[in-house]
Design an enzyme around this catalytic site. Structure first.
Site, PDB file in Angstrom:
ATOM      1  N   CYS A 152       0.656  -1.318   0.003  1.00  0.00           N
ATOM      2  CA  CYS A 152      -0.399  -0.025  -0.267  1.00  0.00           C
ATOM      3  C   CYS A 152       0.918   1.347   0.075  1.00  0.00           C
ATOM      4  CB  CYS A 152      -1.078  -0.060   0.707  1.00  0.00           C
ATOM      5  SG  CYS A 152      -1.828  -1.389   1.423  1.00  0.00           S
ATOM      6  N   GLU A 296      -2.237   4.613  13.676  1.00  0.00           N
ATOM      7  CA  GLU A 296      -1.725   6.097  12.921  1.00  0.00           C
ATOM      8  C   GLU A 296      -2.340   7.132  13.966  1.00  0.00           C
ATOM      9  OE1 GLU A 296      -2.479   6.226   8.718  1.00  0.00           O
ATOM     10  OE2 GLU A 296      -4.089   5.497   8.968  1.00  0.00           O
ATOM     11  N   LYS A 317     -10.495   7.006   1.792  1.00  0.00           N
ATOM     12  CA  LYS A 317     -10.639   5.701   1.248  1.00  0.00           C
ATOM     13  C   LYS A 317     -12.159   5.213   0.746  1.00  0.00           C
ATOM     14  CE  LYS A 317      -6.530   3.675   1.711  1.00  0.00           C
ATOM     15  NZ  LYS A 317      -5.485   4.137   2.237  1.00  0.00           N
ATOM     16  N   HIS A 322      -9.697   1.320  -0.959  1.00  0.00           N
ATOM     17  CA  HIS A 322      -8.620   0.859  -1.035  1.00  0.00           C
ATOM     18  C   HIS A 322      -8.034   0.535  -2.379  1.00  0.00           C
ATOM     19  CE1 HIS A 322      -4.847   0.598   0.075  1.00  0.00           C
ATOM     20  NE2 HIS A 322      -5.203  -0.059   2.018  1.00  0.00           N
ATOM     21  N   PHE A 381       1.439  -3.687   4.649  1.00  0.00           N
ATOM     22  CA  PHE A 381       1.777  -4.959   4.617  1.00  0.00           C
ATOM     23  C   PHE A 381       3.276  -5.257   4.659  1.00  0.00           C
ATOM     24  CE2 PHE A 381      -1.372  -8.818   3.737  1.00  0.00           C
ATOM     25  CZ  PHE A 381      -1.893  -7.924   4.313  1.00  0.00           C
TER      26      PHE A 381
END
Lengths: 401, 395
Positions: A152, A296, A317, A322, A381
């Site tokens: 991402c 976050e 998003k 996403h 990831f």
């Protein structure tokens, strides 16, 4: 080291709610989401909601859908920047693109096809680098070609690296961003990981239960400041710094305190030459998964301290899903378009803020506010994190788009 | 390079060698020649035997083959750098990995499962490796690398691009140490695709610049290097294999690959502040494919001028096969050892008819040449080209 300043002079998008920058800006102001039910994959996954792009019929055939998305965005970005499309500048203009899933649809076709001829034709599409190659070939761009595959954060890292190319004097113009297409691979995979929401993407909401997938592409034209000023280019914003860092924590989960993200934000501020108090707004990753959003917010506190509660943040998003490797570019573009209009788009579907996400999430109608400096952060990831800083350029010529 | 950057650790994994010494021993200097892997090797793909992987530290269970290869090479490099399993200050130690095909083999594995059984039966353990940076992420967990983090997938030149990225991070002071490298583990379908393109030698050989070259031989491999700022490496008493003196990175249309590589070579030589005549050896990326080697040859002649026919040229792929993105770092590893030892690796004599070649090929056993500067080239399959100039490190 030479440190040329770098500006954004063109943007192009392909998203579920917009096929141009103008449409995206309008959709953000009007709070219009492109998420809908899809039967594209006929899958027995946890959800059928997705942000699917209706690509115009004129898109070239013979290349993977992810390249078609990228080509659409690249063409817009190049037209938007106002450079002569036949000009000699193309010879040294590089392409840096990011993707998470890459040409997975071609791989699937390759695996399903029994025809040697079909497989021979598809072979050229299989490498992840085919996306940058296709874009460079279509527009005759002869500079460096690079492909980032970091889930991402892919397009965020690609844009950061493109920024460095110009800062270091290696190029005057770069095309940067990323693309990802909806695939059965990602639909199935995120579903079996139970990372997909069966209802809505609700970043920072206490009822959030996962992400909604999308597809798309976001591409920006980066240009050395003097190069842009000399030709009288319309300047959208200055891209002034970026940073990357790893969590070194877990294969799929973020560090609970956003360890790597804090470091990435600090590195981005350092390269920008800015202090945390100069940031007016942060566009977060905000996937709507239980683990991502609090991590976050924790990272924000680590960097901005007591000021965190007065710092507006959002997630884009819910507008287009996403988009994985494209999310960094699409969301930076959306944020910069908002900055140009003195508007912070709201985080759709966030109605009851989770106490674990106790930060100033912009909700409801959005917020009219002058933004001079913004930050956009993405996490992925593998514990990869990237932060980018963009600012309004007072000396630049600005026009309403 | 504005800051002195040195290579202080080498880790490599190939089908017939695990570790720097074993790899170096594939290129003997005692009068015997490197073994030509002909006949006994399957022509399509040479894979690293499982027992070799099992000798190395146990990887996390979820890692796929690409990740296991990269982790093994990284562990070897960190051990070689005398940093042990820890890489020093984690916040100042970064990682940049490249791969030509990345997670495509794992994507195949995942897709096979869902095409056969349905999407809800996808294997979640396999899925988490369907992003190429899964390997980088897992390695950073194992070795606690929390600095700059990047995974690049720019075709066959991605390994040298990772090195270039690592140098940049060090130059800008964003990291004190960078672990850089690359790996590729081709799947059966990729090899099948290459065969359909006519790229593979039917005899299972790679004969760079040879009159009878008929394609290349494909091999799995991983290679990792530890890069450090020179004063820091010296301060901790590290062995300095070589200095990264200059890099060049270019891109362009596929039909202009030779010119693209020539420009990358010129950039690297220029960045090293030397003249082509100062190069003591060239580690060419030629692989036995006539079209590919033709680009390589034209690029060297354009960039090096008359010196191209005189400088000793070695072709590691004649021994190692085409290892895609790992080929660049493997050649850097061999180049660093050449500078460190004074011996330039040779290539099997039988593969190269010297009379027909326009180059001064290092045929046969490794040769004592004591170069001070060496050039490494890597040509991508998508239009990228990279070149690196290494310099012998001052004691």
């Amino acid at each position: 080291m030479s440190a040329h300043r770098v500006v954004i002079t063109g943007v192009g998008v392909a998203a579920a709610n917009a096929l141009s920058a103008e449409e995206l800006a309008r959709a953000l102001v009007e709070r219009r989401s492109g998420i809908r039910q899809t039967d594209a994959f006929g899958l027995d996954s946890r959800t059928r909601s997705a942000g699917e792009v209706d690509l115009p019929g004129s898109s070239p055939e013979g290349v993977d859908r992810v390249s078609r998305l990228a080509l659409h965005a690249a063409e817009q970005a190049l037209r938007d920047c106002g450079l002569d499309l036949d000009g000699s500048w193309r010879a040294n203009t590089g392409v840096m693109l990011g993707t998470s899933r890459g040409p997975a649809l071609s791989l699937e076709r390759f695996m399903r096809s029994g025809s040697e001829e079909v497989r021979r034709e598809l072979f050229a599409e299989l490498p992840f680098s085919s996306i940058a190659r296709n874009v460079a070939a279509r527009f005759g761009l002869g500079g460096v070609q690079s492909t980032v595959t970091m889930a991402c954060v892919s397009s965020s890292l690609a844009m950061g690296r493109a920024l460095d190319e110009i800062r270091r004097g290696r190029a005057s113009v770069m095309l940067a961003g990323g693309a990802d297409a909806l695939t059965s691979l990602s639909f199935s995979g995120f579903s079996v990981l139970r990372a997909m929401s069966p209802t809505l993407c609700r970043p920072f909401d206490h009822r959030r239960n996962g992400m909604v997938l999308g597809e798309g592409a976001g591409i920006i034209v980066l240009e050395e400041l003097q190069h842009a000023l000399q030709r009288g280019a319309r300047i959208l914003a200055e891209l002034c710094g970026w940073g990357t860092a790893g969590d070194a924590y877990h294969a799929t989960s973020p560090h609970p305190e956003g360890r790597g993200l804090q470091q990435a934000m600090t590195a981005a501020l350092r390269q920008s030459g800015l202090a945390p108090e100069q940031i007016d707004f942060v566009n977060l990753h905000g996937t709507g998964t239980p683990a991502n959003d609090p991590a976050e917010c924790h990272a924000l506190r680590g960097v901005f301290g007591a000021r965190t509660e007065a710092l507006p943040v959002n997630s884009l998003k819910p507008y287009f899903g996403h988009t994985l490797g494209a999310s960094g570019a699409l969301e930076l573009i959306g944020s910069v378009l908002g900055m140009e209009r003195d508007f912070i788009p709201p985080t759709l579907n966030c109605e009851e803020l989770d106490p674990k996400c106790n930060v100033d999430v912009v909700r409801g109608e959005g917020r009219s506010r002058r933004i001079d400096v913004l930050m956009s952060t993405k996490s992925a990831f593998g514990g990869a994190n990237v932060a980018l800083v963009a600012r309004r350029l007072p000396e630049a010529r600005r026009e309403t788009r | 390079m504005s800051r002195g950057i040195v290579i202080s650790g080498l880790g490599a994994l190939c089908p017939r060698a695990a570790g720097r010494k074993a790899l170096w021993d594939l290129f003997p200097r005692d009068g015997s020649e490197p073994l030509l892997p002909r006949g006994a090797i399957p022509p399509a793909l040479e894979r690293i035997p499982e027992p070799v992987l099992e000798l190395l530290p146990a990887p996390p269970r979820h890692m796929d083959r690409l990740g296991r290869l990269l982790l093994a090479a990284t562990t070897l490099a960190l051990e070689d750098s005398r940093l042990g399993s820890a890489a020093g200050d984690p916040l100042r130690t970064g990682i940049a990995m490249g791969s030509g095909y990345g997670c495509l083999p794992t994507n195949e594995e995942y897709l096979e499962g869902i095409l056969e059984r349905g999407s809800r039966y996808g294997n979640p353990v396999v899925f988490q490796n369907t992003v190429t940076n899964a390997a980088t992420g897992s390695i950073s967990v194992v070795h606690d690398l929390r600095g700059p983090n990047a995974t690049l997938c720019s075709g066959w030149a991605a390994g040298l691009e990772a090195l270039d990225f690592g140098c940049q991070q060090l130059e800008e002071g964003l990291a004190a140490r960078m672990v850089v490298g690359s790996a590729d583990t081709p799947s059966k379908r990729l090899v099948e695709g290459m065969s359909l393109q006519g790229w593979l030698s039917p005899h299972g050989t790679a004969l760079p610049f040879a009159e009878d070259s008929d394609g290349t031989r494909v091999s799995e491999a991983a290679c990792t290097l530890v890069l450090e700022e020179v004063s820091q490496a010296r301060a901790r008493g590290a062995h300095l294999y070589a200095e990264v003196a200059g890099t060049g990175r270019r891109g362009g249309p596929l039909e202009e690959q030779a010119r693209t590589l020539a420009r990358a070579v010129s950039d690297a030589v220029h960045a090293a502040r030397i003249e082509p005549e100062q190069l003591g050896a060239v580690f060419s990326g030629a692989n036995g494919r006539r079209d590919f080697d033709g680009c390589e040859g034209r690029a060297l002649r354009e960039a090096l001028g008359p010196w191209a026919s005189r400088v000793p040229v070695t072709c590691p792929k004649s021994v190692l096969g085409e290892t895609f993105s790992a080929a660049g770092p493997l050649a850097v590893l061999l180049g660093a050892l050449a500078l460190d030892t004074g011996w330039v690796p040779g290539t099997p004599r039988g593969t190269i008819p010297a009379s027909a070649s326009p180059f001064n090929l290092v045929a046969g056993a490794s040769r004592r040449l004591e170069p001070e500067w060496v050039l490494i080239t890597a040509l991508g399959d998508e239009g990228s080209a990279l070149a690196v100039v290494l310099r012998r490190s001052a004691p």
